[in-house]
Design a protein around this motif. Structure first.
Motif, PDB file in Angstrom:
ATOM      1  N   GLY A  24     135.785 173.924 117.553  1.00 23.64           N
ATOM      2  CA  GLY A  24     135.628 173.033 116.409  1.00 23.64           C
ATOM      3  C   GLY A  24     134.387 172.184 116.496  1.00 23.64           C
ATOM      4  O   GLY A  24     133.850 171.766 115.481  1.00 23.64           O
ATOM      5  N   GLY A  25     133.898 171.948 117.701  1.00 21.82           N
ATOM      6  CA  GLY A  25     132.740 171.090 117.868  1.00 21.82           C
ATOM      7  C   GLY A  25     131.418 171.814 117.701  1.00 21.82           C
ATOM      8  O   GLY A  25     130.382 171.178 117.619  1.00 21.82           O
ATOM      9  N   SER A  26     131.443 173.156 117.657  1.00 23.24           N
ATOM     10  CA  SER A  26     130.199 173.905 117.547  1.00 23.24           C
ATOM     11  C   SER A  26     129.721 173.936 116.106  1.00 23.24           C
ATOM     12  O   SER A  26     130.513 173.835 115.167  1.00 23.24           O
ATOM     13  N   GLU A  27     128.418 174.081 115.943  1.00 23.71           N
ATOM     14  CA  GLU A  27     127.839 174.134 114.609  1.00 23.71           C
ATOM     15  C   GLU A  27     128.186 175.465 113.939  1.00 23.71           C
ATOM     16  O   GLU A  27     128.048 176.521 114.549  1.00 23.71           O
ATOM     17  N   PRO A  28     128.624 175.446 112.683  1.00 23.14           N
ATOM     18  CA  PRO A  28     128.923 176.709 111.992  1.00 23.14           C
ATOM     19  C   PRO A  28     127.647 177.500 111.745  1.00 23.14           C
ATOM     20  O   PRO A  28     126.568 176.935 111.573  1.00 23.14           O
ATOM     21  N   THR A  29     127.762 178.816 111.772  1.00 21.89           N
ATOM     22  CA  THR A  29     126.605 179.672 111.528  1.00 21.89           C
ATOM     23  C   THR A  29     126.287 179.694 110.032  1.00 21.89           C
ATOM     24  O   THR A  29     127.093 179.265 109.201  1.00 21.89           O
ATOM     25  N   LYS A  31     126.135 182.284 108.193  1.00 19.29           N
ATOM     26  CA  LYS A  31     127.103 183.201 107.578  1.00 19.29           C
ATOM     27  C   LYS A  31     128.425 182.486 107.312  1.00 19.29           C
ATOM     28  O   LYS A  31     129.043 182.676 106.241  1.00 19.29           O
ATOM     29  N   GLU A  32     128.875 181.671 108.243  1.00 18.53           N
ATOM     30  CA  GLU A  32     130.125 180.927 108.064  1.00 18.53           C
ATOM     31  C   GLU A  32     130.012 179.913 106.928  1.00 18.53           C
ATOM     32  O   GLU A  32     130.964 179.729 106.150  1.00 18.53           O
ATOM     33  N   LEU A  33     128.859 179.258 106.813  1.00 18.53           N
ATOM     34  CA  LEU A  33     128.650 178.301 105.733  1.00 18.53           C
ATOM     35  C   LEU A  33     128.643 179.006 104.379  1.00 18.53           C
ATOM     36  O   LEU A  33     129.179 178.493 103.389  1.00 18.53           O
ATOM     37  N   TYR A  34     128.043 180.192 104.362  1.00 16.06           N
ATOM     38  CA  TYR A  34     128.014 181.002 103.140  1.00 16.06           C
ATOM     39  C   TYR A  34     129.430 181.400 102.723  1.00 16.06           C
ATOM     40  O   TYR A  34     129.824 181.237 101.554  1.00 16.06           O
ATOM     41  N   GLU A  35     130.216 181.889 103.684  1.00 16.48           N
ATOM     42  CA  GLU A  35     131.589 182.310 103.378  1.00 16.48           C
ATOM     43  C   GLU A  35     132.464 181.116 102.995  1.00 16.48           C
ATOM     44  O   GLU A  35     133.384 181.242 102.178  1.00 16.48           O
ATOM     45  N   LYS A  36     132.164 179.957 103.564  1.00 13.76           N
ATOM     46  CA  LYS A  36     132.920 178.752 103.213  1.00 13.76           C
ATOM     47  C   LYS A  36     132.715 178.410 101.741  1.00 13.76           C
ATOM     48  O   LYS A  36     133.666 178.043 101.037  1.00 13.76           O
ATOM     49  N   GLN A  37     131.477 178.527 101.275  1.00 11.20           N
ATOM     50  CA  GLN A  37     131.210 178.248  99.864  1.00 11.20           C
ATOM     51  C   GLN A  37     131.912 179.263  98.966  1.00 11.20           C
ATOM     52  O   GLN A  37     132.450 178.910  97.908  1.00 11.20           O
ATOM     53  N   ARG A  38     131.939 180.528  99.410  1.00 10.75           N
ATOM     54  CA  ARG A  38     132.546 181.585  98.587  1.00 10.75           C
ATOM     55  C   ARG A  38     134.074 181.548  98.598  1.00 10.75           C
ATOM     56  O   ARG A  38     134.710 182.258  97.814  1.00 10.75           O
ATOM     57  N   SER A  39     134.631 180.735  99.468  1.00 12.57           N
ATOM     58  CA  SER A  39     136.098 180.586  99.489  1.00 12.57           C
ATOM     59  C   SER A  39     136.530 179.220  98.957  1.00 12.57           C
ATOM     60  O   SER A  39     137.702 178.886  98.968  1.00 12.57           O
ATOM     61  N   SER A  40     135.576 178.452  98.469  1.00 14.84           N
ATOM     62  CA  SER A  40     135.871 177.093  97.994  1.00 14.84           C
ATOM     63  C   SER A  40     136.542 177.113  96.619  1.00 14.84           C
ATOM     64  O   SER A  40     136.434 178.072  95.853  1.00 14.84           O
ATOM     65  N   PHE A  41     137.212 176.023  96.308  1.00  6.81           N
ATOM     66  CA  PHE A  41     137.865 175.866  95.007  1.00  6.81           C
ATOM     67  C   PHE A  41     136.814 175.878  93.890  1.00  6.81           C
ATOM     68  O   PHE A  41     137.037 176.451  92.819  1.00  6.81           O
ATOM     69  N   LYS A  42     135.677 175.257  94.132  1.00  7.82           N
ATOM     70  CA  LYS A  42     134.600 175.183  93.144  1.00  7.82           C
ATOM     71  C   LYS A  42     134.109 176.579  92.778  1.00  7.82           C
ATOM     72  O   LYS A  42     133.919 176.903  91.589  1.00  7.82           O
ATOM     73  N   TYR A  43     133.901 177.418  93.791  1.00  9.94           N
ATOM     74  CA  TYR A  43     133.455 178.799  93.578  1.00  9.94           C
ATOM     75  C   TYR A  43     134.488 179.584  92.774  1.00  9.94           C
ATOM     76  O   TYR A  43     134.167 180.240  91.780  1.00  9.94           O
ATOM     77  N   THR A 128     117.591 180.044 106.227  1.00  9.29           N
ATOM     78  CA  THR A 128     116.411 180.903 106.164  1.00  9.29           C
ATOM     79  C   THR A 128     116.634 182.275 106.806  1.00  9.29           C
ATOM     80  O   THR A 128     116.140 183.280 106.302  1.00  9.29           O
ATOM     81  N   ALA A 129     117.381 182.322 107.911  1.00 15.04           N
ATOM     82  CA  ALA A 129     117.630 183.608 108.570  1.00 15.04           C
ATOM     83  C   ALA A 129     118.503 184.501 107.690  1.00 15.04           C
ATOM     84  O   ALA A 129     118.234 185.697 107.530  1.00 15.04           O
ATOM     85  N   LEU A 130     119.539 183.919 107.112  1.00 15.22           N
ATOM     86  CA  LEU A 130     120.429 184.683 106.242  1.00 15.22           C
ATOM     87  C   LEU A 130     119.698 185.118 104.973  1.00 15.22           C
ATOM     88  O   LEU A 130     119.923 186.226 104.466  1.00 15.22           O
ATOM     89  N   ALA A 131     118.814 184.252 104.446  1.00 18.15           N
ATOM     90  CA  ALA A 131     118.031 184.591 103.256  1.00 18.15           C
ATOM     91  C   ALA A 131     117.135 185.789 103.533  1.00 18.15           C
ATOM     92  O   ALA A 131     117.004 186.698 102.696  1.00 18.15           O
ATOM     93  N   LYS A 132     116.517 185.812 104.715  1.00 22.38           N
ATOM     94  CA  LYS A 132     115.651 186.942 105.088  1.00 22.38           C
ATOM     95  C   LYS A 132     116.466 188.214 105.238  1.00 22.38           C
ATOM     96  O   LYS A 132     116.061 189.288 104.787  1.00 22.38           O
ATOM     97  N   GLU A 133     117.631 188.093 105.851  1.00 25.39           N
ATOM     98  CA  GLU A 133     118.516 189.254 106.026  1.00 25.39           C
ATOM     99  C   GLU A 133     118.928 189.833 104.663  1.00 25.39           C
ATOM    100  O   GLU A 133     118.944 191.047 104.474  1.00 25.39           O
ATOM    101  N   GLU A 134     119.229 188.953 103.731  1.00 21.41           N
ATOM    102  CA  GLU A 134     119.656 189.387 102.402  1.00 21.41           C
ATOM    103  C   GLU A 134     118.510 190.041 101.632  1.00 21.41           C
ATOM    104  O   GLU A 134     118.702 191.058 100.963  1.00 21.41           O
ATOM    105  N   SER A 135     117.313 189.466 101.721  1.00 27.55           N
ATOM    106  CA  SER A 135     116.176 190.069 101.014  1.00 27.55           C
ATOM    107  C   SER A 135     115.804 191.418 101.618  1.00 27.55           C
ATOM    108  O   SER A 135     115.433 192.346 100.899  1.00 27.55           O
TER     109      SER A 135
END
Length: 285
Positions: A24-29, A31-43, A128-135
């Motif tokens: 729980g104390g580690s920084e989310p990756t 990819k994890e931040l991206y998936e968190k947004q895609r599982s949010s109520f707002k999304y 930026t790393a995920l953006a490059k991977e996606e492009s």
């Protein structure tokens, strides 16, 4: 025996608690931040609303006299709507539009453009790393067999999305090529000229870049917001004598002004599409 089992159970629980705490104390990756947004109520809420609204808006427009000779394609509509959300810091909405498009993508061209939209949005979030991977994923899809006979509106979106991704990744020569094509289709020329400034700065030729920037800052054909921002950058560079960092200038200022300029396009297809984007954003905010 019972005491031994209790002690062992206690140790096991403590170990698990320690592991969970450490995780729980580690920084989310990214990819994890991206998936968190895609599982949010707002999304989820937006995606459901958009599925029912966007097609209805385009179908309504296509029945009017304004659409004579040019019909709105849902895919183009959603791409530009997603781009608007991306540059407006509404990433959940942008990802939702990209996912709706992906679920119905019938061509490699569309899959490619969806990847470019996602890459733009990821970069806006600082991933930026995920953006490059996606492009990179999008580029590999395009290489499978791009359609050389793209429609004019799709070509405009094609150049806008790829050009933006190239600027974000500081691939300015490629960006210049795409915004040259964008200028030919839309008449919006200042992005191409701004990239020329960025190329000089990246090469270390600050003085040449600043001279070009000054010329643009005094050009009445360049929107006032861009000219004002250029003057700030020029003043800081001349005062400090340091590098001119334009990495944030593009996504925060230029992209939004481009969208405004497209609304005033003399070409019916482009202005009609942008008018619908404005209608949709008002309904979906």
């Amino acid at each position: 025996m019972k005491i031994k089992k209790i002690i062992l159970s206690f140790l096991a629980i403590s170990l698990l608690a320690t592991l969970f705490t450490a995780c729980g104390g580690s920084e989310p990756t990214e990819k994890e931040l991206y998936e968190k947004q895609r599982s949010s109520f707002k999304y989820k809420t937006y995606k459901l609303l958009s599925k029912g609204s966007v097609s209805f808006i385009s179908e309504g427009y296509n029945k009017t006299i304004d659409s004579a000779g040019w019909k709105v394609e849902d895919s183009y509509f959603r791409l530009m709507l997603g781009y608007y959300w991306s540059i407006s810091n509404q990433s959940e909405f942008a990802f939702a539009e990209a996912d709706i498009l992906s679920e119905n993508a019938a061509t490699e061209n569309l899959k490619f453009l969806v990847s470019m939209l996602n890459s733009c949005t990821m970069y806006q979030q600082g991933w930026t790393a995920l953006a490059k991977e996606e492009s990179d994923k999008g580029m590999s899809q395009m290489a499978k067999g791009p359609d050389k006979a793209l429609l004019e509106t799709e070509t405009m979106i094609f150049h806008l999305l790829i050009g933006t991704v190239c600027v974000q990744q500081e691939q300015y020569d490629a960006a210049k090529f795409h915004f040259a094509g964008f200028a030919q289709l839309t008449g919006v020329e200042y992005p191409y000229k701004l990239i020329d400034v960025m190329i000089d700065v990246k090469k270390g030729d600050i003085q040449t870049g600043l001279k070009k920037a000054k010329t643009l800052s005094e050009d009445p054909t360049v929107p006032q917001g861009i000219r004002d921002e250029l003057k700030i950058i020029i003043a800081e560079a001349e005062t400090k004598g340091g590098d001119v960092n334009s990495s944030l200038f593009w996504p925060k200022i230029v992209s939004s002004v481009i969208m405004d300029e497209l609304k005033n396009s003399s070409q019916k297809g482009i202005s009609g599409l942008m008018g619908l984007v404005g209608t949709a954003t008002d309904k979906l905010k």
